[in-house]
Design a protein around this motif. Structure first.
Motif, PDB file in Angstrom:
ATOM      1  N   TYR A  74       0.821  -1.212   0.000  1.00  0.00           N
ATOM      2  CA  TYR A  74       0.000   0.000   0.000  1.00  0.00           C
ATOM      3  C   TYR A  74       0.855   1.262   0.000  1.00  0.00           C
ATOM      4  CZ  TYR A  74      -2.751   3.863   1.833  1.00  0.00           C
ATOM      5  OH  TYR A  74      -3.311   5.108   2.014  1.00  0.00           O
ATOM      6  N   GLU A  75       1.838   1.317   0.889  1.00  0.00           N
ATOM      7  CA  GLU A  75       2.633   2.544   1.022  1.00  0.00           C
ATOM      8  C   GLU A  75       3.499   2.796  -0.213  1.00  0.00           C
ATOM      9  OE1 GLU A  75       2.128   4.746   3.083  1.00  0.00           O
ATOM     10  OE2 GLU A  75       1.370   3.874   4.943  1.00  0.00           O
ATOM     11  N   LEU A  76       3.993   1.723  -0.816  1.00  0.00           N
ATOM     12  CA  LEU A  76       4.800   1.892  -2.024  1.00  0.00           C
ATOM     13  C   LEU A  76       3.945   2.396  -3.189  1.00  0.00           C
ATOM     14  CD1 LEU A  76       7.032  -1.297  -1.710  1.00  0.00           C
ATOM     15  CD2 LEU A  76       7.793   1.074  -1.446  1.00  0.00           C
ATOM     16  N   ILE A  77       2.730   1.874  -3.297  1.00  0.00           N
ATOM     17  CA  ILE A  77       1.814   2.386  -4.324  1.00  0.00           C
ATOM     18  C   ILE A  77       1.519   3.859  -4.056  1.00  0.00           C
ATOM     19  CG2 ILE A  77      -0.535   2.245  -5.242  1.00  0.00           C
ATOM     20  CD1 ILE A  77      -0.412  -0.786  -4.671  1.00  0.00           C
ATOM     21  N   ARG A  78       1.250   4.172  -2.807  1.00  0.00           N
ATOM     22  CA  ARG A  78       0.903   5.540  -2.429  1.00  0.00           C
ATOM     23  C   ARG A  78       2.022   6.521  -2.791  1.00  0.00           C
ATOM     24  NH1 ARG A  78       0.335   7.637   3.802  1.00  0.00           N
ATOM     25  NH2 ARG A  78      -0.840   9.542   3.417  1.00  0.00           N
ATOM     26  N   SER A  79       3.249   6.069  -2.676  1.00  0.00           N
ATOM     27  CA  SER A  79       4.370   6.966  -2.957  1.00  0.00           C
ATOM     28  C   SER A  79       4.886   6.835  -4.394  1.00  0.00           C
ATOM     29  CB  SER A  79       5.513   6.703  -1.973  1.00  0.00           C
ATOM     30  OG  SER A  79       5.961   5.368  -2.062  1.00  0.00           O
ATOM     31  N   GLY A  80       4.172   6.073  -5.228  1.00  0.00           N
ATOM     32  CA  GLY A  80       4.533   5.974  -6.640  1.00  0.00           C
ATOM     33  C   GLY A  80       5.654   5.008  -6.944  1.00  0.00           C
ATOM     34  N   ARG A  81       6.021   4.173  -5.970  1.00  0.00           N
ATOM     35  CA  ARG A  81       7.108   3.221  -6.182  1.00  0.00           C
ATOM     36  C   ARG A  81       6.516   1.895  -6.674  1.00  0.00           C
ATOM     37  NH1 ARG A  81       9.784   3.868  -0.361  1.00  0.00           N
ATOM     38  NH2 ARG A  81      11.184   2.221  -1.084  1.00  0.00           N
ATOM     39  N   LEU A  82       5.963   1.941  -7.874  1.00  0.00           N
ATOM     40  CA  LEU A  82       5.148   0.831  -8.352  1.00  0.00           C
ATOM     41  C   LEU A  82       5.954  -0.423  -8.641  1.00  0.00           C
ATOM     42  CD1 LEU A  82       2.620   2.671 -10.699  1.00  0.00           C
ATOM     43  CD2 LEU A  82       2.491   2.235  -8.241  1.00  0.00           C
ATOM     44  N   SER A  83       7.172  -0.280  -9.144  1.00  0.00           N
ATOM     45  CA  SER A  83       7.984  -1.453  -9.451  1.00  0.00           C
ATOM     46  C   SER A  83       8.274  -2.258  -8.178  1.00  0.00           C
ATOM     47  CB  SER A  83       9.297  -1.024 -10.119  1.00  0.00           C
ATOM     48  OG  SER A  83      10.106  -2.154 -10.380  1.00  0.00           O
ATOM     49  N   GLU A  84       8.590  -1.552  -7.095  1.00  0.00           N
ATOM     50  CA  GLU A  84       8.856  -2.240  -5.828  1.00  0.00           C
ATOM     51  C   GLU A  84       7.586  -2.897  -5.288  1.00  0.00           C
ATOM     52  OE1 GLU A  84      11.920   0.208  -3.272  1.00  0.00           O
ATOM     53  OE2 GLU A  84      10.712   1.574  -4.487  1.00  0.00           O
ATOM     54  N   ALA A  85       6.469  -2.197  -5.391  1.00  0.00           N
ATOM     55  CA  ALA A  85       5.195  -2.761  -4.930  1.00  0.00           C
ATOM     56  C   ALA A  85       4.834  -3.999  -5.736  1.00  0.00           C
ATOM     57  CB  ALA A  85       4.095  -1.714  -5.049  1.00  0.00           C
ATOM     58  N   ARG A  86       5.045  -3.925  -7.057  1.00  0.00           N
ATOM     59  CA  ARG A  86       4.700  -5.050  -7.940  1.00  0.00           C
ATOM     60  C   ARG A  86       5.529  -6.282  -7.611  1.00  0.00           C
ATOM     61  NH1 ARG A  86       6.178  -2.838 -12.428  1.00  0.00           N
ATOM     62  NH2 ARG A  86       4.294  -1.560 -12.598  1.00  0.00           N
ATOM     63  N   GLN A  87       6.779  -6.082  -7.287  1.00  0.00           N
ATOM     64  CA  GLN A  87       7.649  -7.218  -6.976  1.00  0.00           C
ATOM     65  C   GLN A  87       7.154  -7.961  -5.734  1.00  0.00           C
ATOM     66  OE1 GLN A  87      11.751  -6.070  -6.547  1.00  0.00           O
ATOM     67  NE2 GLN A  87      12.462  -8.143  -6.159  1.00  0.00           N
ATOM     68  N   ILE A  88       6.777  -7.220  -4.709  1.00  0.00           N
ATOM     69  CA  ILE A  88       6.261  -7.853  -3.485  1.00  0.00           C
ATOM     70  C   ILE A  88       4.920  -8.523  -3.763  1.00  0.00           C
ATOM     71  CG2 ILE A  88       5.566  -7.445  -1.087  1.00  0.00           C
ATOM     72  CD1 ILE A  88       7.378  -4.904  -1.208  1.00  0.00           C
ATOM     73  N   TYR A  89       4.066  -7.839  -4.518  1.00  0.00           N
ATOM     74  CA  TYR A  89       2.729  -8.362  -4.828  1.00  0.00           C
ATOM     75  C   TYR A  89       2.818  -9.666  -5.607  1.00  0.00           C
ATOM     76  CZ  TYR A  89      -2.250  -7.802  -6.191  1.00  0.00           C
ATOM     77  OH  TYR A  89      -3.616  -7.948  -6.377  1.00  0.00           O
ATOM     78  N   ARG A  90       3.750  -9.769  -6.527  1.00  0.00           N
ATOM     79  CA  ARG A  90       3.903 -11.011  -7.288  1.00  0.00           C
ATOM     80  C   ARG A  90       4.347 -12.155  -6.389  1.00  0.00           C
ATOM     81  NH1 ARG A  90       6.770  -8.355 -12.712  1.00  0.00           N
ATOM     82  NH2 ARG A  90       4.808  -7.700 -13.702  1.00  0.00           N
ATOM     83  N   TRP A  91       5.259 -11.859  -5.471  1.00  0.00           N
ATOM     84  CA  TRP A  91       5.656 -12.888  -4.495  1.00  0.00           C
ATOM     85  C   TRP A  91       4.460 -13.310  -3.651  1.00  0.00           C
ATOM     86  CZ3 TRP A  91       5.042 -11.905   0.728  1.00  0.00           C
ATOM     87  CH2 TRP A  91       5.464 -12.939   1.584  1.00  0.00           C
ATOM     88  N   PHE A  92       3.618 -12.341  -3.308  1.00  0.00           N
ATOM     89  CA  PHE A  92       2.515 -12.547  -2.370  1.00  0.00           C
ATOM     90  C   PHE A  92       1.351 -13.331  -2.974  1.00  0.00           C
ATOM     91  CE2 PHE A  92       0.699  -9.671   1.288  1.00  0.00           C
ATOM     92  CZ  PHE A  92       0.612 -10.781   2.118  1.00  0.00           C
ATOM     93  N   MET A  93       1.206 -13.313  -4.305  1.00  0.00           N
ATOM     94  CA  MET A  93      -0.016 -13.784  -4.940  1.00  0.00           C
ATOM     95  C   MET A  93      -0.407 -15.224  -4.574  1.00  0.00           C
ATOM     96  SD  MET A  93      -2.677 -13.026  -6.642  1.00  0.00           S
ATOM     97  CE  MET A  93      -2.258 -11.377  -7.189  1.00  0.00           C
ATOM     98  N   PRO A  94       0.500 -16.209  -4.564  1.00  0.00           N
ATOM     99  CA  PRO A  94       0.057 -17.552  -4.168  1.00  0.00           C
ATOM    100  C   PRO A  94      -0.537 -17.592  -2.759  1.00  0.00           C
ATOM    101  CG  PRO A  94       2.204 -17.646  -5.226  1.00  0.00           C
ATOM    102  CD  PRO A  94       1.914 -16.196  -5.001  1.00  0.00           C
ATOM    103  N   LEU A  95      -0.004 -16.763  -1.861  1.00  0.00           N
ATOM    104  CA  LEU A  95      -0.573 -16.667  -0.513  1.00  0.00           C
ATOM    105  C   LEU A  95      -1.922 -15.963  -0.545  1.00  0.00           C
ATOM    106  CD1 LEU A  95       2.663 -15.601   1.386  1.00  0.00           C
ATOM    107  CD2 LEU A  95       1.411 -17.737   1.777  1.00  0.00           C
ATOM    108  N   LEU A  96      -2.022 -14.891  -1.308  1.00  0.00           N
ATOM    109  CA  LEU A  96      -3.274 -14.135  -1.373  1.00  0.00           C
ATOM    110  C   LEU A  96      -4.415 -14.998  -1.888  1.00  0.00           C
ATOM    111  CD1 LEU A  96      -1.998 -10.712  -2.786  1.00  0.00           C
ATOM    112  CD2 LEU A  96      -2.414 -11.339  -0.396  1.00  0.00           C
ATOM    113  N   GLU A  97      -4.094 -15.954  -2.750  1.00  0.00           N
ATOM    114  CA  GLU A  97      -5.139 -16.831  -3.278  1.00  0.00           C
ATOM    115  C   GLU A  97      -5.723 -17.747  -2.202  1.00  0.00           C
ATOM    116  OE1 GLU A  97      -2.988 -18.465  -6.594  1.00  0.00           O
ATOM    117  OE2 GLU A  97      -3.924 -17.039  -7.988  1.00  0.00           O
ATOM    118  N   LEU A  98      -5.036 -17.881  -1.079  1.00  0.00           N
ATOM    119  CA  LEU A  98      -5.585 -18.663   0.037  1.00  0.00           C
ATOM    120  C   LEU A  98      -6.773 -17.960   0.674  1.00  0.00           C
ATOM    121  CD1 LEU A  98      -2.278 -19.803   1.797  1.00  0.00           C
ATOM    122  CD2 LEU A  98      -3.691 -21.112   0.188  1.00  0.00           C
TER     123      LEU A  98
END
Length: 306
Positions: free
Chosen positions: A221-245
């Motif tokens: 959330y904070e990375l998106i808020r500050s415009g650091r989208l590449s960093e946010a995307r990297q974490i989100y991609r790692w997170f996705m298999p967990l988020l699907e739970l």
């Protein structure tokens, strides 16, 4: 305190001991981890909180404990999902008495209400309380959709301020924003659509896997808020298999297993739920183990501004 419907608000799990009483020690440990990570609110008594199995005095204990722990740093929101309108009004009054700062309200779930019945239910609760309200709109799981036309009438109630948007249609974020501007705050309620929703203008995220991974969730959330989208995307991609739970009928068991892995929970659930077993348990553990083995080193994400 004022509820600002934005940021990451965990829908926290309820912790139970081996003998099925409230595990307040583990509950406090988890809430403290959420606060240290920088969450923006705490939501109690939702599906993840196993609200339908909680006694009235247990709900009161959880609200009072959380209000004490939050210490006016973040608002405490309680979920209202009673079947009778009178019970929902009474539950809202109790929440205010115990110190909650806001309400998240579901439509009645055991009866597929008409649009008029649904709106009357929401408006009756809203008119009975001074607390601000977020409507939980989840037609996929609960069978009732709160449409834009319904929201137009509901927003006549000044304390209906936000929607937990769980239609699973990301374009609905744009429709809501186009119609209501900032009058209706939008929090994504589906973990697997969180980044997409916030990029389209959602104000925040009512999160599930945050219960086990608070820092990673707030960082996105904070990375998106500050415009650091590449960093946010990297974490989100790692997170996705967990988020699907989170998008599973067994989301409570899944997320509690993840909490065990990160040391801020146990897998105790309250019957009729039972812990996962057999092949499904092994499948979920494999996802969690693989995520833990590749858990990213987070950049500094907490903003210097409030």
């Amino acid at each position: 305190m004022e509820v600002k419907w934005k940021g990451v608000m965990p829908a926290v799990t309820t912790k139970f001991t081996d003998n099925d009483s409230l595990d307040l020690e583990m509950f406090r440990l988890n809430i403290q981890a959420q606060l240290e990570a920088g969450v923006h609110g705490i939501i109690l008594g939702g599906t993840l909180g196993e609200a339908s199995t909680l006694k009235e005095e247990e709900k009161g204990t959880l609200i009072k404990e959380t209000v004490k722990l939050a210490a006016d740093k973040v608002p405490v929101i309680i979920n209202i999902a009673e079947q009778r309108t009178d019970d929902a009004v009474q539950a809202s009054a109790k929440a205010a008495e115990y110190g909650a700062h806001g309400l998240m309200i579901l439509p009645p779930m055991r009866y597929k209400a008409t649009d008029r019945e649904t709106m009357t239910y929401f408006k009756t609760i809203a008119d009975s309380t001074h607390l601000p309200i977020m409507i939980y709109n989840n037609p996929v799981d609960y069978g009732i959709e709160v449409t834009l036309e319904m929201f137009e009438e509901l927003l006549e109630c000044g304390n209906i301020e936000a929607v937990k948007e769980s239609t699973r249609d990301v374009s609905n974020v744009t429709r809501i924003r186009n119609k209501f501007g900032d009058r209706l705050k939008i929090l994504c309620g589906v973990d697997t659509l969180a980044m997409e929703s916030m990029l389209m203008g959602a104000d925040g995220w009512v999160a599930g896997l945050v219960c086990a991974f608070p820092r990673e969730t707030v960082a996105i959330y904070e990375l998106i808020r500050s415009g650091r989208l590449s960093e946010a995307r990297q974490i989100y991609r790692w997170f996705m298999p967990l988020l699907e739970l989170d998008i599973s009928p067994q989301l409570v068991q899944n997320i509690k297993l993840a909490e065990v892995a990160t040391g801020i929970g146990t897998e105790n659930v309250r019957p009729p739920r039972l812990p996962l077993s057999g092949a499904e348990r092994q499948r979920v553990l494999k996802i969690i183990d693989e995520a833990m083995a590749s858990r990213p080193v987070l950049p500094e994400y907490k903003p210097a501004y409030p």
